[in-house]
Motif scaffolding. Structure first.
Motif, PDB file in Angstrom:
ATOM      1  N   THR A 292       0.828  -1.210   0.000  1.00 16.73           N
ATOM      2  CA  THR A 292       0.000   0.000   0.000  1.00 16.73           C
ATOM      3  C   THR A 292       0.864   1.261   0.000  1.00 16.73           C
ATOM      4  O   THR A 292       0.367   2.351  -0.246  1.00 16.73           O
ATOM      5  N   MET A 293       2.154   1.110   0.341  1.00 17.25           N
ATOM      6  CA  MET A 293       3.021   2.288   0.449  1.00 17.25           C
ATOM      7  C   MET A 293       4.366   1.998  -0.203  1.00 17.25           C
ATOM      8  O   MET A 293       4.849   0.866  -0.174  1.00 17.25           O
ATOM      9  N   PHE A 294       4.971   3.070  -0.728  1.00 19.03           N
ATOM     10  CA  PHE A 294       6.322   2.971  -1.283  1.00 19.03           C
ATOM     11  C   PHE A 294       7.082   4.224  -0.871  1.00 19.03           C
ATOM     12  O   PHE A 294       6.552   5.335  -0.972  1.00 19.03           O
ATOM     13  N   PHE A 295       8.306   4.046  -0.367  1.00 19.79           N
ATOM     14  CA  PHE A 295       9.170   5.195  -0.039  1.00 19.79           C
ATOM     15  C   PHE A 295      10.373   5.141  -0.976  1.00 19.79           C
ATOM     16  O   PHE A 295      10.983   4.077  -1.127  1.00 19.79           O
ATOM     17  N   GLY A 296      10.735   6.289  -1.547  1.00 18.93           N
ATOM     18  CA  GLY A 296      11.882   6.276  -2.445  1.00 18.93           C
ATOM     19  C   GLY A 296      12.621   7.598  -2.463  1.00 18.93           C
ATOM     20  O   GLY A 296      12.155   8.611  -1.927  1.00 18.93           O
ATOM     21  N   VAL A 297      13.797   7.573  -3.080  1.00 25.35           N
ATOM     22  CA  VAL A 297      14.569   8.791  -3.327  1.00 25.35           C
ATOM     23  C   VAL A 297      14.227   9.258  -4.747  1.00 25.35           C
ATOM     24  O   VAL A 297      13.732   8.467  -5.559  1.00 25.35           O
ATOM     25  N   PRO A 298      14.474  10.546  -5.062  1.00 25.74           N
ATOM     26  CA  PRO A 298      14.068  11.052  -6.379  1.00 25.74           C
ATOM     27  C   PRO A 298      14.623  10.248  -7.558  1.00 25.74           C
ATOM     28  O   PRO A 298      13.922  10.089  -8.567  1.00 25.74           O
ATOM     29  N   THR A 299      15.848   9.715  -7.445  1.00 21.50           N
ATOM     30  CA  THR A 299      16.392   8.915  -8.553  1.00 21.50           C
ATOM     31  C   THR A 299      15.460   7.732  -8.870  1.00 21.50           C
ATOM     32  O   THR A 299      15.264   7.378 -10.027  1.00 21.50           O
ATOM     33  N   MET A 300      14.887   7.136  -7.848  1.00 20.21           N
ATOM     34  CA  MET A 300      13.947   6.020  -8.074  1.00 20.21           C
ATOM     35  C   MET A 300      12.709   6.521  -8.821  1.00 20.21           C
ATOM     36  O   MET A 300      12.217   5.864  -9.746  1.00 20.21           O
TER      37      MET A 300
ATOM     38  N   SER B  14       8.553  10.666  -1.069  1.00 19.08           N
ATOM     39  CA  SER B  14       9.896  10.926  -1.593  1.00 19.08           C
ATOM     40  C   SER B  14      10.686  11.743  -0.588  1.00 19.08           C
ATOM     41  O   SER B  14      10.150  12.654   0.050  1.00 19.08           O
ATOM     42  N   GLY B  15      11.980  11.440  -0.487  1.00 15.54           N
ATOM     43  CA  GLY B  15      12.838  12.223   0.394  1.00 15.54           C
ATOM     44  C   GLY B  15      14.288  11.893   0.179  1.00 15.54           C
ATOM     45  O   GLY B  15      14.632  11.112  -0.712  1.00 15.54           O
ATOM     46  N   SER B  16      15.139  12.506   0.985  1.00 11.33           N
ATOM     47  CA  SER B  16      16.602  12.376   1.003  1.00 11.33           C
ATOM     48  C   SER B  16      17.288  13.326   0.039  1.00 11.33           C
ATOM     49  O   SER B  16      18.493  13.548   0.153  1.00 11.33           O
ATOM     50  N   ALA B  17      16.558  13.840  -0.926  1.00  3.75           N
ATOM     51  CA  ALA B  17      17.102  14.785  -1.907  1.00  3.75           C
ATOM     52  C   ALA B  17      15.897  15.503  -2.515  1.00  3.75           C
ATOM     53  O   ALA B  17      14.764  15.012  -2.397  1.00  3.75           O
ATOM     54  N   PRO B  18      16.131  16.652  -3.153  1.00  7.86           N
ATOM     55  CA  PRO B  18      14.976  17.389  -3.696  1.00  7.86           C
ATOM     56  C   PRO B  18      14.265  16.624  -4.815  1.00  7.86           C
ATOM     57  O   PRO B  18      14.906  16.094  -5.717  1.00  7.86           O
ATOM     58  N   LEU B  19      12.950  16.584  -4.737  1.00 14.04           N
ATOM     59  CA  LEU B  19      12.133  16.012  -5.816  1.00 14.04           C
ATOM     60  C   LEU B  19      11.772  17.178  -6.730  1.00 14.04           C
ATOM     61  O   LEU B  19      10.995  18.051  -6.333  1.00 14.04           O
ATOM     62  N   PRO B  20      12.331  17.225  -7.944  1.00 15.75           N
ATOM     63  CA  PRO B  20      12.030  18.375  -8.796  1.00 15.75           C
ATOM     64  C   PRO B  20      10.521  18.495  -9.039  1.00 15.75           C
ATOM     65  O   PRO B  20       9.836  17.478  -9.219  1.00 15.75           O
TER      66      PRO B  20
END
Ligand code: MCA
Ligand code: AMP
Length: 503
Positions: free
Chosen positions: A266-274, A295-301
């Motif tokens: 039901t949930m997915f966590f990722g970094v912007p590259t993903m 999304s986190g750890s770096a800016p999501l454009p």
């Protein structure tokens, strides 16, 4: 609802609470420590599956309770007692989750270490924190650790040693240290941010509330378990919510889309590259089947946020965190998710901007108390009234949402991993043909920022050789994607390299 619609008399973070919740009633420390909170769920619903892996293995709450107790017994049998430090450097698996939780349950302090670290990076951690045992899934890294500390006991993630009497479990206090997360902070070599059980619990509780995380949720957890994103948010958040996680040792595009299509999570966590890779897939619309994408750890454009929404209908929720503070600020679950912003302070968190620099300053039960053995760094890390200097520069948009606009710290974030230019420059200068080196982050469509080096050399070495040279010495994600061999580096009147000219 935006913050503008929200009742301003309460704390700014009340916007994250479900309608009708009284912020005064929010308790971010509803148990004696982190694992006691998790164990409440295991006892209440012993038959509920809480952890599973992509290989089909799964554990119920009762089984996890039992397996972590047995693992704690094995640590005790190796002579470990509460307060001892254990370095853990493994790919994500159910076994490593058990070892980690067992360590926390008996009061050991876990030092998570990236599996990409090489000999020098591991030696720095060992020298700084002096672990008494390491849990490692690779012979080469085990050898490097034993070189760094002669006689260091090393076990695999299955802790294949004899069973032993189980020590006292879940008996630590909220102020007991639980994790030491290595990060370079604003400067210098990596420092160990000591996070207490209270810090870890408060952050997990805050995201549980803010993201409406319930026992019915299944998180697709394909982030590494050696950084706060996968460990402090993904694993701890799951277990504090009484929910379940499906652990995968690697981000695989098709596996994520298959899982989403089949409704396995039901949930997915990722970094912007993903998310960049997901957005490029013709099957990206499968993501809309998930309840929550973070999304986190770096800016999501902002463009990526919009592209994902156009292609799948899903509105990714962006949040902001740090090793030293775990989760700080998040877009709201129910309110507007504003692309290009990180949102509003999470429950318990106070945020303010330094009036002279706009640096983001934070305070709250989630914020660590200091770096291991660094009185000078600690004196500089906090304001007189106890706010932590994040090194990020922020501003508020018209709806009161925080935007991160720059970094004061010399940090490159590549694919969600932090790279400190100094570390790469020092490695390059270690090559006999290099006279001087400067490393910057260059905007990159896949990695967010690409580590890029400029080297003054004696003319006898190529850029490719230098890339390989760094790759042997530092984790490979720190290796420059490009090395430019230059005649001279741009310098100011004082002889300092002007990095803005290089970018
Ligand atoms: C892998 N490579 C990279 C990176 N990752 N290069 C630059 N930056 C990277 N992040 C290189 C490898 O060295 C290798 O190069 C090649 O890419 C393929 O490696 P592989 O492992 O197959 O890569 P991947 O699986 O595609 O990895 C990309 C990834 C991964 C899935 C985006 O980097 C990742 O899991 N990132 C998430 C990191 C994370 O959890 N960060 C949270 C920390 P070669 O073959 O040449 O050797 S920040 C945090 O915790 C705070 C609290 C927060 O706010 O969240
Ligand atoms: P770390 O030290 O690995 O915990 O990295 C923390 C840093 O990652 C923060 O200080 C920010 O610079 C950055 N960061 C985390 N989340 C975000 C985000 N959503 N947007 C921009 N930067 C972020």
């Amino acid at each position: 609802m935006t913050v503008a619609d929200h009742d301003r008399s309460g704390p700014a973070w009340a916007v994250h609470l479900p309608a009708g919740t009284n912020p005064d009633g929010v308790d971010l420390a509803p148990a004696a420590n982190l694992t006691a909170r998790m164990a409440e769920h295991w006892r209440r619903e012993p038959g509920r599956v809480v952890l599973a892996d992509v290989g089909g293995r799964s554990l119920t709450g009762a089984e996890l309770d039992e397996r972590t107790a047995a693992a704690a017994g094995r640590f005790a049998g190796q002579g470990l007692v509460a307060g001892d430090r254990v370095l853990v450097s493994c790919d994500a698996s159910v076994d490593v989750a058990i070892a980690h939780l067992a360590a926390l349950r008996m009061g050991l302090v876990v030092l998570p270490a990236n599996t990409a670290y090489r000999a020098d990076e591991l030696a720095h951690l060992v020298g700084d924190a002096d672990p008494v045992l390491a849990v490692v899934d690779d012979r080469e890294r085990a050898g490097w650790l034993q070189q760094a500390k002669a006689g260091l006991a090393v076990l695999g993630p299955d802790l294949a040693v004899p069973d032993h009497a189980v020590p006292a479990l879940d008996a630590t206090t909220l102020t007991s240290p639980g994790l030491i997360g290595y990060t370079s902070g604003t400067t210098g070599r990596p420092k160990g941010a000591v996070l207490s059980h209270g810090n870890l619990l408060a952050s997990a509780e805050a995201v549980r509330l803010a993201w409406r995380w319930t026992a019915e949720d299944r998180l697709w957890l394909c982030l590494p378990l050696f950084h706060m994103h996968g460990l402090g948010v993904g694993l701890h958040g799951t277990l504090v919510a009484g929910a379940s996680a499906l652990i995968s040792p690697k981000f695989e595009l098709d596996a994520v889309l298959d899982m989403a299509e089949a409704g396995r999570a039901t949930m997915f966590f990722g970094v912007p590259t993903m998310y960049t890779r997901l957005a490029a897939s013709p099957r990206v619309d499968a993501l809309a089947r998930l309840r929550l994408l973070v999304s986190g750890s770096a800016p999501l454009p902002a463009e990526l946020h919009h592209a994902l929404e156009r292609a799948s209908g899903a509105k990714v929720l962006e949040r902001y965190g740090m090793t030293e503070t775990i989760m700080l600020v998040s877009n709201p679950y129910d309110g507007e998710r504003r692309p290009g912003t990180v949102g509003l302070p999470l429950p318990g968190v106070e945020v303010r901007l330094d009036p002279s620099s706009d640096e983001v300053l934070v305070k709250g039960p989630n914020v660590f108390a200091g770096y291991l053995g660094r009185p000078e760094a600690n004196a500089e890390a906090f304001t007189e009234d106890g706010f932590f200097h994040t090194g990020d520069v922020g501003r508020y948009d018209e709806a009161g949402y925080l935007q991160l606009v720059a970094r004061m710290k010399e940090l490159i974030i590549s694919g969600g991993y932090n790279v400190y230019p100094r570390e790469v420059e020092d490695a390059l200068r270690g090559h006999p043909a290099v006279i001087d080196a400067a490393v910057v982050g260059v905007p990159d469509p896949e990695w967010g920022e690409a580590v890029t080096a400029f080297c003054e050399t004696d003319g006898s070495v190529s850029g490719e050789t230098l890339v390989a040279f760094v790759g042997d010495r530092l984790a490979r994600y720190k290796r420059p994607k490009r090395v430019h061999v230059v005649d001279t580096l741009p310098r100011n009147a004082l002889g300092k390299v002007v990095k803005s000219d290089l970018r």
